[in-house]
Motif scaffolding. Structure first.
Motif, PDB file in Angstrom:
ATOM      1  N   SER A  42     -16.881 -17.103  10.993  1.00 31.86           N
ATOM      2  CA  SER A  42     -16.035 -15.969  11.368  1.00 31.86           C
ATOM      3  C   SER A  42     -16.725 -15.120  12.424  1.00 31.86           C
ATOM      4  O   SER A  42     -17.949 -15.113  12.544  1.00 31.86           O
ATOM      5  N   LYS A  43     -15.918 -14.400  13.189  1.00 30.74           N
ATOM      6  CA  LYS A  43     -16.461 -13.528  14.213  1.00 30.74           C
ATOM      7  C   LYS A  43     -17.179 -12.357  13.561  1.00 30.74           C
ATOM      8  O   LYS A  43     -16.696 -11.783  12.582  1.00 30.74           O
ATOM      9  N   ASP A  45     -18.541  -8.655  12.978  1.00 25.41           N
ATOM     10  CA  ASP A  45     -17.922  -7.347  13.168  1.00 25.41           C
ATOM     11  C   ASP A  45     -19.008  -6.305  13.401  1.00 25.41           C
ATOM     12  O   ASP A  45     -19.702  -5.891  12.475  1.00 25.41           O
ATOM     13  N   TYR A  46     -19.187  -5.917  14.673  1.00 23.86           N
ATOM     14  CA  TYR A  46     -20.196  -4.930  15.030  1.00 23.86           C
ATOM     15  C   TYR A  46     -19.531  -3.577  15.277  1.00 23.86           C
ATOM     16  O   TYR A  46     -18.391  -3.513  15.764  1.00 23.86           O
ATOM     17  N   ASN A  48     -18.531  -0.240  17.202  1.00 20.86           N
ATOM     18  CA  ASN A  48     -18.294  -0.003  18.626  1.00 20.86           C
ATOM     19  C   ASN A  48     -19.179   1.146  19.107  1.00 20.86           C
ATOM     20  O   ASN A  48     -18.757   2.311  19.108  1.00 20.86           O
TER      21      ASN A  48
END
Length: 268
Positions: A42-43, A45-46, A48
């Motif tokens: 899965s990508k 999640d950082y 912003n």
């Protein structure tokens, strides 16, 4: 491709497959050679923390870092000759390059923080195309001196062999870990004191500390290459953040003030 290029591309392809370059802290040296990730991971999640502008996300100073590493840093820290340790040397090169890349690209986060603390000040300078003013506003000489001192101290402390004569003697089978730790700590203190004293000395011979690498060279790498590249990234980031293209001297394929060899700190 050189042997280093070949190994670095292969390393980046592998790391890309496990999402390394999806982190805003990480930047590939050969992004055009990385295949699109097709696995089921899965990508990530950082948060912003940076501007979402595509041009800002694309800022990548690895091209000039790579060139300066090979042309300036390696000759300064290496002896001439051929020890035929190509594989292990390239692995070490890759580790150093990745660490330096991460270090200079932290400039993006620093620039965003500085922009948020004074958006009007940077906006006015950028609208006036005053790159020198932007550089002056973001510069904190006191912090830079602290970074240089810390780099020299770490090189003096960890870049030398232990002082064997200072280690306590033990009988067969006897453990004396407390004394050994204390002796190692004392040796580190000696190295740190020497580094500080020698950095203030006008005697060139006094500034040579025996070890794997001269602490003065490590300090020069930070002073002439790492800090300037970080600040070049900050200037480019701030121009884009304020809605304008950065000046040509702040392009990612050059340094705003070019360095072709390391020079010792000027003693005042």
């Amino acid at each position: 491709l050189s042997f280093l290029d070949f190994m670095l591309v292969g390393t980046e392809v592998l790391h890309s497959a496990v999402r390394r370059y999806e982190s805003p802290e990480e930047h590939a040296f050969f992004p055009d050679r990385l295949p699109k990730r097709t696995n089921s991971l899965s990508k990530l999640d950082y948060p912003n923390l940076l501007s979402e502008d595509a041009a800002i996300n694309a800022l990548n100073w690895n091209k000039i870092l790579y060139r300066k590493y090979l042309d300036v840093i390696v000759p300064a820290i290496s002896n001439q000759g051929d020890d035929e340790q190509y594989g292990s040397t390239v692995i070490a090169d890759i580790a150093v390059l990745q660490a330096l890349s991460k270090r200079i690209h932290f400039g993006k986060f620093v620039a965003e923080s500085k922009y948020c603390s004074n958006p009007d000040g940077f906006q006015q300078l950028v609208e006036a195309n005053d790159a020198d003013g932007v550089m002056a506003l973001l510069t904190n000489e006191k912090v830079e001196e602290q970074v240089l001192t810390r780099a020299r101290l770490k090189a003096a402390t960890y870049g030398r062999e232990p002082i064997l004569s200072s280690l306590p003697t033990t009988k067969d089978g006897e453990e004396n870990s407390t004394s050994i730790i204390a002796a190692a700590a004392a040796a580190a203190v000696v190295a740190a004191v020497e580094a500080v004293q020698n950095s203030k000395s006008c005697d060139a011979s006094a500034q040579k500390i025996k070890g794997k690498v001269d602490p003065g060279i490590i300090e020069s790498i930070y002073r002439q290459l790492i800090i300037p590249m970080t600040k070049d990234i900050e200037v480019a980031y701030l121009f884009l953040r304020c809605g304008k293209e950065p000046p040509m001297e702040y392009s990612s394929d050059r340094m705003s003030v070019d360095v072709t060899e390391l020079s010792p700190r000027a003693i005042i």
